[in-house]
Design a protein around this motif. Structure first.
Motif, PDB file in Angstrom:
ATOM      1  N   LEU A   2      30.672   4.991  -2.884  1.00 26.63           N
ATOM      2  CA  LEU A   2      29.151   4.236  -2.549  1.00 26.63           C
ATOM      3  C   LEU A   2      28.341   4.362  -3.601  1.00 26.63           C
ATOM      4  O   LEU A   2      27.146   3.831  -3.297  1.00 26.63           O
ATOM      5  CB  LEU A   2      28.799   5.145  -1.173  1.00 26.63           C
ATOM      6  CG  LEU A   2      29.463   4.998   0.206  1.00 26.63           C
ATOM      7  CD1 LEU A   2      29.109   6.090   1.141  1.00 26.63           C
ATOM      8  CD2 LEU A   2      29.183   3.555   0.632  1.00 26.63           C
ATOM      9  N   ASP A   3      28.766   4.750  -4.683  1.00 25.89           N
ATOM     10  CA  ASP A   3      28.061   5.116  -5.823  1.00 25.89           C
ATOM     11  C   ASP A   3      26.751   5.729  -5.681  1.00 25.89           C
ATOM     12  O   ASP A   3      25.433   5.427  -5.783  1.00 25.89           O
ATOM     13  CB  ASP A   3      27.667   3.556  -6.629  1.00 25.89           C
ATOM     14  CG  ASP A   3      27.067   3.564  -7.803  1.00 25.89           C
ATOM     15  OD1 ASP A   3      27.325   4.671  -8.618  1.00 25.89           O
ATOM     16  OD2 ASP A   3      26.140   2.726  -8.159  1.00 25.89           O
ATOM     17  N   SER A  19      27.471  -1.225   3.490  1.00 30.59           N
ATOM     18  CA  SER A  19      26.591  -0.236   3.294  1.00 30.59           C
ATOM     19  C   SER A  19      25.685  -0.443   1.898  1.00 30.59           C
ATOM     20  O   SER A  19      24.427   0.143   1.842  1.00 30.59           O
ATOM     21  CB  SER A  19      27.201   1.208   3.093  1.00 30.59           C
ATOM     22  OG  SER A  19      27.820   1.352   4.372  1.00 30.59           O
ATOM     23  N   PHE A  20      26.170  -1.307   0.910  1.00 25.63           N
ATOM     24  CA  PHE A  20      25.524  -1.494  -0.180  1.00 25.63           C
ATOM     25  C   PHE A  20      24.269  -2.199  -0.111  1.00 25.63           C
ATOM     26  O   PHE A  20      23.157  -1.639  -0.531  1.00 25.63           O
ATOM     27  CB  PHE A  20      26.511  -2.316  -1.314  1.00 25.63           C
ATOM     28  CG  PHE A  20      27.653  -1.538  -1.667  1.00 25.63           C
ATOM     29  CD1 PHE A  20      27.379  -0.375  -2.615  1.00 25.63           C
ATOM     30  CD2 PHE A  20      28.953  -1.378  -1.223  1.00 25.63           C
ATOM     31  CE1 PHE A  20      28.642   0.433  -3.079  1.00 25.63           C
ATOM     32  CE2 PHE A  20      29.885  -0.919  -1.693  1.00 25.63           C
ATOM     33  CZ  PHE A  20      29.818   0.137  -2.655  1.00 25.63           C
ATOM     34  N   ASP A  21      24.244  -3.422   0.655  1.00 25.06           N
ATOM     35  CA  ASP A  21      23.105  -3.843   1.002  1.00 25.06           C
ATOM     36  C   ASP A  21      21.767  -3.243   1.570  1.00 25.06           C
ATOM     37  O   ASP A  21      20.910  -3.279   1.404  1.00 25.06           O
ATOM     38  CB  ASP A  21      23.148  -5.154   1.575  1.00 25.06           C
ATOM     39  CG  ASP A  21      23.725  -6.394   0.912  1.00 25.06           C
ATOM     40  OD1 ASP A  21      23.574  -6.183  -0.379  1.00 25.06           O
ATOM     41  OD2 ASP A  21      24.351  -7.256   1.573  1.00 25.06           O
ATOM     42  N   GLU A  34      31.707  -1.770   2.368  1.00 19.12           N
ATOM     43  CA  GLU A  34      30.791  -2.851   1.625  1.00 19.12           C
ATOM     44  C   GLU A  34      29.587  -3.157   2.195  1.00 19.12           C
ATOM     45  O   GLU A  34      28.603  -3.492   1.431  1.00 19.12           O
ATOM     46  CB  GLU A  34      31.740  -3.962   1.436  1.00 19.12           C
ATOM     47  CG  GLU A  34      32.122  -4.850   2.276  1.00 19.12           C
ATOM     48  CD  GLU A  34      33.094  -4.385   3.312  1.00 19.12           C
ATOM     49  OE1 GLU A  34      33.498  -4.769   4.382  1.00 19.12           O
ATOM     50  OE2 GLU A  34      33.719  -3.174   3.371  1.00 19.12           O
ATOM     51  N   GLY A  88      20.668  -0.530  -0.702  1.00 17.47           N
ATOM     52  CA  GLY A  88      19.775  -1.305  -1.747  1.00 17.47           C
ATOM     53  C   GLY A  88      18.550  -1.458  -1.113  1.00 17.47           C
ATOM     54  O   GLY A  88      17.370  -1.389  -1.897  1.00 17.47           O
TER      55      GLY A  88
END
Length: 206
Positions: A166-167, A130-132, A128, A135
């Motif tokens: 990770l989308d 990694s998302f920021d 989680e 982005g």
């Protein structure tokens, strides 16, 4: 005055000098959450003595910094790590490792300036985080590859599952690595360079 009692400051070591054959330099950034291995990666792959800005962790970080999986760490990067690696006689990569603690992320924008691409280091115990990170790269238009650092106690997942979690777009490379090993870290950088080359050929890299 230096430690030898001389008034002359010591200069760079001979092995730190930029090769005279170098004709092109590329700036890359290595990003990720706290404790994912950014400083270790820069140190393992750099051909020069890496510059680090690590400071001793203090009580001030308790309850503020995410130290999951990194409880044994006693120091943290507060500005950047810097290293250099020659890919060929003519091409040199400058590596900038970003601070992982969220309270230092305000420094990232300056480090991203002029960067051709990035490596996002991932710890599968804390996906989680990694998302920021990703982005921020997408907002700046910095192409990146994802490198999964192989911690001994981290769960392993098929690449397809990681891509979904990770989308990630299908074209973004994912590679497993052990940042303690120079050859493994170099493979990550070469994966990024090949990805950047493919973007340039397709006209997607401005």
């Amino acid at each position: 005055m230096d430690f030898n009692g001389s008034d002359t400051l010591p200069g760079p070591r001979t092995e730190d000098h930029l090769p005279h054959t170098a004709q092109a330099a590329v700036k890359l950034v290595i990003v990720g959450g706290f404790g994912v291995g950014k400083t270790t990666m820069v140190g393992s792959v750099s051909e020069i003595r890496p510059l680090t800005t690590e400071e001793t962790m203090t009580q001030a970080g308790i309850g503020v910094d995410d130290d999951y999986g990194s409880e044994s760490k006693t120091a943290t990067t507060v500005a950047m790590d810097f290293g250099r690696i020659s890919i060929t006689d003519k091409l040199v990569l400058y590596l900038f490792g970003t601070p992982g603690q969220e309270r230092f992320w305000f420094l990232w924008n300056r480090l991203f300036e002029g960067a051709l691409g990035a490596v996002v280091l991932v710890d599968t115990r804390r996906l989680e985080v990694s998302f920021d990170v990703m982005g921020r790269l997408e907002e700046r238009g910095v192409p990146f590859v994802v490198a999964v650092n192989s911690f001994p106690d981290a769960p392993r997942h098929p690449v397809g599952e990681l891509r979904t979690a990770l989308d990630l777009a299908p074209e973004i490379p994912i590679i497993e690595c052990d940042v303690r090993r120079r050859a493994s870290s170099k493979d990550v950088l070469m994966t990024l360079m090949r990805f950047l080359h493919s973007l340039a050929l397709s006209g997607s890299l401005s």
